[in-house]
Scaffold this active site. Structure first.
Site, PDB file in Angstrom:
ATOM      1  N   THR A  36       0.833  -1.215   0.000  1.00  0.00           N
ATOM      2  CA  THR A  36       0.000   0.000   0.000  1.00  0.00           C
ATOM      3  C   THR A  36       0.862   1.257   0.000  1.00  0.00           C
ATOM      4  O   THR A  36       0.354   2.354  -0.211  1.00  0.00           O
ATOM      5  CB  THR A  36      -0.953   0.042   1.224  1.00  0.00           C
ATOM      6  OG1 THR A  36      -0.174  -0.040   2.411  1.00  0.00           O
ATOM      7  CG2 THR A  36      -1.958  -1.089   1.177  1.00  0.00           C
ATOM      8  N   ASN A 100       8.648  -9.870  14.487  1.00  0.00           N
ATOM      9  CA  ASN A 100       9.971  -9.711  13.867  1.00  0.00           C
ATOM     10  C   ASN A 100      10.628  -8.404  14.309  1.00  0.00           C
ATOM     11  O   ASN A 100      11.835  -8.362  14.568  1.00  0.00           O
ATOM     12  CB  ASN A 100       9.852  -9.750  12.341  1.00  0.00           C
ATOM     13  CG  ASN A 100       9.489 -11.157  11.852  1.00  0.00           C
ATOM     14  OD1 ASN A 100       9.878 -12.151  12.477  1.00  0.00           O
ATOM     15  ND2 ASN A 100       8.740 -11.241  10.773  1.00  0.00           N
ATOM     16  N   GLY A 103      11.788  -8.795  17.911  1.00  0.00           N
ATOM     17  CA  GLY A 103      12.982  -9.648  17.955  1.00  0.00           C
ATOM     18  C   GLY A 103      14.226  -8.891  17.509  1.00  0.00           C
ATOM     19  O   GLY A 103      15.296  -9.009  18.113  1.00  0.00           O
ATOM     20  N   ALA A 115       3.034   1.265  16.249  1.00  0.00           N
ATOM     21  CA  ALA A 115       1.851   2.060  15.911  1.00  0.00           C
ATOM     22  C   ALA A 115       0.603   1.251  16.201  1.00  0.00           C
ATOM     23  O   ALA A 115       0.261   0.333  15.468  1.00  0.00           O
ATOM     24  CB  ALA A 115       1.892   2.447  14.437  1.00  0.00           C
ATOM     25  N   TYR A 146      -7.779  -6.054  11.292  1.00  0.00           N
ATOM     26  CA  TYR A 146      -6.899  -4.941  11.693  1.00  0.00           C
ATOM     27  C   TYR A 146      -6.927  -4.783  13.211  1.00  0.00           C
ATOM     28  O   TYR A 146      -5.885  -4.740  13.871  1.00  0.00           O
ATOM     29  CB  TYR A 146      -7.391  -3.665  11.016  1.00  0.00           C
ATOM     30  CG  TYR A 146      -6.555  -2.436  11.274  1.00  0.00           C
ATOM     31  CD1 TYR A 146      -5.271  -2.313  10.748  1.00  0.00           C
ATOM     32  CD2 TYR A 146      -7.062  -1.361  12.016  1.00  0.00           C
ATOM     33  CE1 TYR A 146      -4.519  -1.165  10.953  1.00  0.00           C
ATOM     34  CE2 TYR A 146      -6.315  -0.210  12.216  1.00  0.00           C
ATOM     35  CZ  TYR A 146      -5.050  -0.110  11.683  1.00  0.00           C
ATOM     36  OH  TYR A 146      -4.310   1.029  11.887  1.00  0.00           O
ATOM     37  N   THR A 176      -5.928  10.357  11.311  1.00  0.00           N
ATOM     38  CA  THR A 176      -4.927  11.367  10.957  1.00  0.00           C
ATOM     39  C   THR A 176      -5.003  11.625   9.458  1.00  0.00           C
ATOM     40  O   THR A 176      -5.305  10.717   8.688  1.00  0.00           O
ATOM     41  CB  THR A 176      -3.528  10.851  11.350  1.00  0.00           C
ATOM     42  OG1 THR A 176      -3.537  10.578  12.753  1.00  0.00           O
ATOM     43  CG2 THR A 176      -2.443  11.882  11.061  1.00  0.00           C
TER      44      THR A 176
END
Ligand code: UDP
Length: 327
Positions: A36, A100, A103, A115, A146, A176
């Site tokens: 995206t 990930n 880590g 976020a 989501y 936002t």
């Protein structure tokens, strides 16, 4: 020079964050799989020695050479129509992608900010939303991919903090807007401005009585910057509490753009939250942060950016043919 990894760097928020951290004297590594995101958002940084772009999907193992001081995990589809189009990737980047990043942060002894979102509150029964509210989310609804990924992200981040002692920050971002949003991403602001620019009617979903509170991107970026450098590990809401109904918002866009088109009503999508407004007491007290850009100012800047886009961007189904920009 501190070194920071920003995931989702080619997206709307990620690219503004790259700009801010370069301006603050950081070396920035921007990572994005460009599903995206759009490399045009980073074009102006090409060739800068303090900026590197890595084309990688953070839902798979992340390998990065060299030291790292900070990570901002901002990779994720962020508009409801994107969740519907790419539900599995949305779930993976919030869960596996976060794993990930955590880590990597642990291995590099880096501080990480993830976020999160007002969507963790779902269709809220507490108003305005404080960080202590647990939310009202439908796990199997269209937004569940989501919302639940972001809720899992928060749980995993807190587990790394308590179990490993990792330095973590969690920001809950409310709606936002600003330049570099995709004009056709389906979210309400680019939708209305795009419709006005194309001479189409503005599509209000439902009766337009649902509310949102819109924050200008520069204010959000300031909040992220302050939270990252703070010592506070629990979630913090960042958003502009100036709440408005979607019908009023459509009327504001009609005035701003001078369009002669009218408002048309379309069915309300399933699980569309009826009200949303951040309680920003924590951000004010802990970070000394409050939004500074009024909706009138922010909308004008955003409208000017959108109307200066090339005409083809306006009519393209999706404005994301990044390949032309990969040399
Ligand atoms: N919305 C609308 N018309 C549109 C797009 C969105 O009325 O063309 C409404 C949507 O139903 C929601 C609000 O605007 O109530 C904000 O939608 P958006 O997709 O921007 O973000 P959300 O806050 O719902 O995640």
């Amino acid at each position: 020079m501190p070194r920071i990894l920003i995931t989702g760097a080619a997206g709307f928020l990620g690219s503004h964050l790259c700009d801010r951290f370069i301006a603050e004297g950081y070396e920035v590594v921007g990572m994005d799989n460009l599903i995206t995101g759009d490399l045009r958002n980073l074009e102006h940084l090409q060739g800068l020695p303090e900026f590197t772009f890595v084309h990688h999907d953070v839902s798979t193992h992340i390998h990065l050479n060299g030291p790292l001081d900070y990570i901002l995990h901002f990779a994720s589809p962020a508009s409801p129509i994107d969740y519907l189009k790419i539900p599995i990737q949305t779930l993976k980047v919030g869960s596996l992608g976060t794993h990930n990043c955590l880590g990597l942060a642990l291995a590099k002894k880096a501080r990480i900010l993830v976020a999160s979102t007002s969507e963790v509150y779902g269709d809220p029964t507490v108003h305005p939303q404080t960080e202590s509210y647990w939310g009202n989310v439908n796990p199997i609804g269209p937004r569940g991919v989501y919302d639940e990924a972001k809720r899992f992200q928060e749980a995993l981040t807190m587990a790394y903090h308590t179990y490993h002692g990792l330095e973590t920050r969690i920001i809950r971002i409310f709606n936002t807007y600003g330049p570099r949003m995709r004009l056709n991403d389906g979210r309400v602001l680019p939708a209305f401005i795009g419709q006005a620019l194309r001479g189409e009617d503005l599509t209000v979903f439902g009766d337009g009585s649902q509310t949102r509170s819109f924050c200008y991107v520069d204010d959000l970026v300031e909040g992220i910057y302050r939270l990252l450098l703070s010592d506070y590990a629990l979630p913090v809401n960042i958003g502009n509490p100036d709440e408005i109904t979607i019908l009023q918002f459509a009327e504001e866009i009609i005035k701003l753009t001078g369009t002669t088109q009218k408002i048309v009503f379309e069915p309300l999508p399933k699980d569309d939250p009826t009200q949303r407004q951040p309680d920003i007491t924590k951000a004010r007290e802990l970070l000394g942060w409050a939004p500074r850009v009024s909706r009138a100012e922010g909308l004008k800047i955003t409208y000017d950016a959108f109307r200066n886009l090339p005409e083809e961007a306006l009519y393209k189904q999706e404005h994301r043919d990044f390949k032309a920009f990969v040399k």
